[in-house]
Design an enzyme around this catalytic site. Structure first.
Site, PDB file in Angstrom:
ATOM      1  CB  CYS A 170      28.274  46.551  44.301  1.00  0.00           C
ATOM      2  SG  CYS A 170      29.298  46.011  45.673  1.00  0.00           S
ATOM      3  CB  CYS A 226      33.766  45.622  43.787  1.00  0.00           C
ATOM      4  SG  CYS A 226      32.617  44.291  44.200  1.00  0.00           S
ATOM      5  CG  ASP A 257      40.611  86.326  23.294  1.00  0.00           C
ATOM      6  OD1 ASP A 257      41.214  87.393  23.446  1.00  0.00           O
ATOM      7  OD2 ASP A 257      40.733  85.595  22.290  1.00  0.00           O
TER       8      ASP A 257
END
Length: 755
Positions: A15, A18, A443
């Site tokens: 989970c 952890c 650009d």
């Protein structure tokens, strides 16, 4: 490991708590900053300091937290390598087996417990026999993980599940062996609420159903995570397995079939129609169409010939090609794309870090709330059964897993879908920046325009006494320019050849850089150059009619050269960078997305405004140097705008890096790509709009996931504490919350570009 960054494969996480625990453990090491991704089961560790990272110390830190860690195998992105390792095993298979066995045993227990009419004498002992393997073996992954974490002074989601299942099973054992629930003729009724006075003393159905529900949730979660990473795996599997190498033999070149992974720079390979190009290289011989769809998302093949670069894993769909290998292994474009996607999927959005901080203290808080619910019910006069039911339901309903899965699953799917469309997203922070962008700076050359010169027009002089037509002017210009490698010259020559004009016959070629060229064609001296060069160097007076054409062409964004023969101007040839076919449509899409378009270019004002007018841009900044491009971006930011910059050249790199969001065109330079946050591989401007849309859609999914994960817990825990929820339903709801987050993320696989 590169530039102080170590990647680790993590095992044993169940989970988000952890992942949070491992991050904290690694973060205690000097100079170490770690990001642990629960969904991808990877840790990205940044080590600051002059000394190389001690990988063994990092692994030891992870193991001291109760988890496993290892250095991943070399990236399986080399052409010819089978990333599946042959017949790949399904990592979710053991979980599926445990789920199926547990479900088969649990169903009779639940049915017997919920349907009184089926409760025959001593049915409860059969239920115990069926429930015991489920509560012990079926839930063993939860018990094992809870024990490992307890040994290290930690509590995770598995702690809640394990305690809940063991409490329900232990309570049932007590009632059967010490209480009177084991008597012959015992009946029980099923209740949705802990407040029901008829609630039973047995919780075998809770122990089994909760185990099955959570195993089912974990299995669906595992399968969904496999699907969410499918795009990256598919990308890495595209490399060719074999290659045909040309080797020198006694009687000439010999074709030898070798594993593509064995290729080295300088090898020359033969690629036949239908074969994948084994690695990045340059075409030496042959011409063909190459399918770049895996790289750019574009379905139309691109024509290539001698001197053109080709990318490994793309498909030769036309003629035979001889390719000189220029990059192999981790240096290839395919490997670079894979690394970009993996890096993006490992990161965390800022909103996810908030969720991680919550999940880090979530489990202890839930355990405290469960104890509070149990004591509260007893203090308020409730039965022990009601108090126990409320406490168990509180333990089981809580779900930090959904919080941990909210960001990584959406990133896995979103970035994977982006790779299929030729969009490489740099990470979760990029997604957050796309939300606030309101100005997009473009650009010109290579971004709005193709970046390659093309013939626009040929105008022959029509003055009295001059007898020449447009084709003759083009022939003379092309014959002279055939000796030049200048882009303008190439455009004129290619246009002449496309019209079937003979461009041969020129001799004594001479070039004056930046001004013009000269040669002898059919015995006459022919000049092709600027009006100024013809006047100053050759004393040729350009008639007003010719000068008008030149001025008009330059005002319209073109480059005009005058063709003269034997001292007399004959006509004008106009070439120019062509606007990309999708540029105007792209600008309309930017506006629809709420972005204000700005054109920024080093070209002169006339060229810039002509291009801007053609594509529908009002704000133009011309004659921009790399420094002034950077200055323009910063000035726009100082005005309160959030700026996205789109470019492709080295001169755009500084502006790309300074912008709130840098977007590089994939055909651009490495410097531009390195400075950007998003790379559009195809170079199509409309895909830039799709990149913004995909980024925003992924961010919306992340936020939606987090909202529902938080909302679920905020709403569900008080309901469970109030005794309004049976633990069986709590287990089902908890499992569904994780599945909901993952399936919601999987919707991004259906993201489709606008027509």
């Amino acid at each position: 490991m590169t530039d102080g960054v170590v990647e680790l494969d993590i095992t044993g996480m169940t989970c988000a708590s952890c992942a949070n625990r491992i991050e904290r453990k690694l973060g205690k090491l000097p100079g170490v900053t770690a990001t642990v991704n629960y969904a991808t089961e990877k840790a990205q560790v940044q080590v600051d300091g002059p000394e190389p990272a001690d990988t063994a110390a990092l692994i030891a830190a992870v193991e001291s937290a109760g988890y496993g860690a290892s250095v991943p195998a070399p990236p399986v992105t080399e052409p010819g390598t089978d990333v599946t390792g042959g017949r790949a095993e399904d990592p979710s298979a053991p979980l599926r087996q445990r789920l199926v066995v547990s479900a088969v045993l649990a169903v009779p227990v639940v049915v017997l417990s919920m349907v009184p009419v089926l409760q025959f004498p001593n049915w409860q002992w059969l239920a115990l026999a069926l429930a015991a393997p489920v509560a012990v073996w079926g839930a063993l992954p939860f018990h094992r993980a809870a024990w490992v974490n307890a040994r290290h002074g930690a509590a995770t989601m598995d702690t809640l599940v394990s305690v809940g299942v063991l409490a329900a099973f232990g309570w049932s054992l007590y009632a059967l062996f010490v209480g009177d629930a084991g008597r012959t003729g015992m009946h029980m009724t099923f209740s949705w609420f802990a407040t029901d006075p008829e609630a039973s003393d047995l919780y075998l159905e809770v122990a089994t159903a909760v185990t099955v529900f959570i195993l089912a949730g974990r299995y669906m979660e595992a399968r969904a995570k496999q699907q969410s990473g499918a795009a990256l795996r598919a990308l890495l599997e595209l490399g060719a397995k074999d290659a045909t190498v040309l080797r020198d033999g006694a009687s000439g070149a010999i074709e030898t079939r070798v594993p593509a992974a064995s290729l080295v720079v300088g090898d020359v390979v033969v690629v036949r129609p239908g074969e994948r190009i084994p690695s990045d290289g340059t075409v030496r011989e042959g011409s063909s169409a190459v399918d770049l769809s895996m790289l750019t998302g574009e379905s139309v093949p691109v024509e290539v010939g001698p001197g053109d670069g080709v990318t490994g894993a793309t498909i030769n769909v036309g003629g035979r090609l001889v390719v000189a290998i220029t990059r192999v292994g981790a240096d290839t474009e395919l490997a670079r794309m894979g690394r970009l996607i993996e890096d993006a999927q490992t990161g965390k959005a800022e909103v996810q870090r908030l969720a991680d901080r919550v999940s880090g203290v979530f489990v202890p808080i839930v355990i405290g709330l469960a104890v509070l619910a149990f004591v509260g019910w007893l203090v308020l006069g409730g039965s022990v059964t009601a108090a126990f039911t409320a406490a168990v339901a509180t333990l089981i309903i809580a779900c930090p897993c959904a919080l941990g899965l909210a960001t990584p699953t959406a990133l896995l799917v979103g970035t994977g879908r982006g790779s299929q469309l030729g969009i490489l997203i740099g990470g979760p922070q990029v997604l957050e920046r796309t939300r606030g962008v309101d100005t997009i700076v473009l650009d010109k050359t290579g971004t709005v325009t193709t970046g390659s010169m093309a013939l626009r027009s040929v105008t022959a002089r029509t003055d009295a006494g001059v007898d020449i037509d447009d084709d003759a002017v083009l022939r003379l210009a092309a014959a002279v320019e055939d000796g030049s490698e200048h882009p303008l010259a190439r455009a004129i020559v290619e246009a002449a050849r496309a019209r079937g004009v003979d461009v041969s016959g020129a001799t004594q070629f001479t070039a004056t850089p930046g001004a013009g060229v000269q040669a002898v064609v059919d015995g006459d001296v022919v000049l092709v150059g600027t009006v100024r060069w013809l006047g100053e160097s050759w004393s040729i007076t350009v008639p007003e009619a010719v000068a008008v054409v030149v001025d008009a062409a330059e005002a319209d964004g073109g480059t005009a050269v005058v063709v003269a023969r034997n001292g007399a101007a004959l006509g004008v040839v106009v070439v120019g960078d062509t606007v990309k076919p999708d540029a105007a449509d792209a600008v309309r899409r930017f506006v629809a997305l709420g972005l204000h378009p700005v054109l920024l270019t080093g070209d002169n004002d006339g060229v810039a405004r002509a291009v801007a007018a053609e594509v529908g841009i009002d704000e133009v900044h011309a004659r921009a140097t790399p420094a002034s491009k950077l200055e323009t971006v910063r000035r726009l930011q100082a005005e309160g705008r959030s700026v996205a910059m789109v470019g492709d050249g080295v001169n755009d790199a500084a502006a790309l890096a300074a912008a709130d969001l840098g977007i590089a065109m994939g055909a651009g330079t490495d410097a531009a790509i390195a400075a950007s946050d998003i790379t559009v591989v195809s170079g199509r401007l409309t895909v830039v709009a799709e990149a913004v849309r995909l980024s925003r859609a992924t961010l919306r999914t992340i936020k939606g996931n987090l909202f529902w994960a938080f909302a679920y817990n905020v709403a569900a825990i008080p309901i469970a504490m109030a005794g309004l929820l049976n633990p069986v339903l709590a287990g089902a709801a908890m499992a569904f919350s994780s599945v909901f987050v993952v399936t919601n993320s999987l919707r991004l696989r259906r993201f489709a570009p606008q027509p």
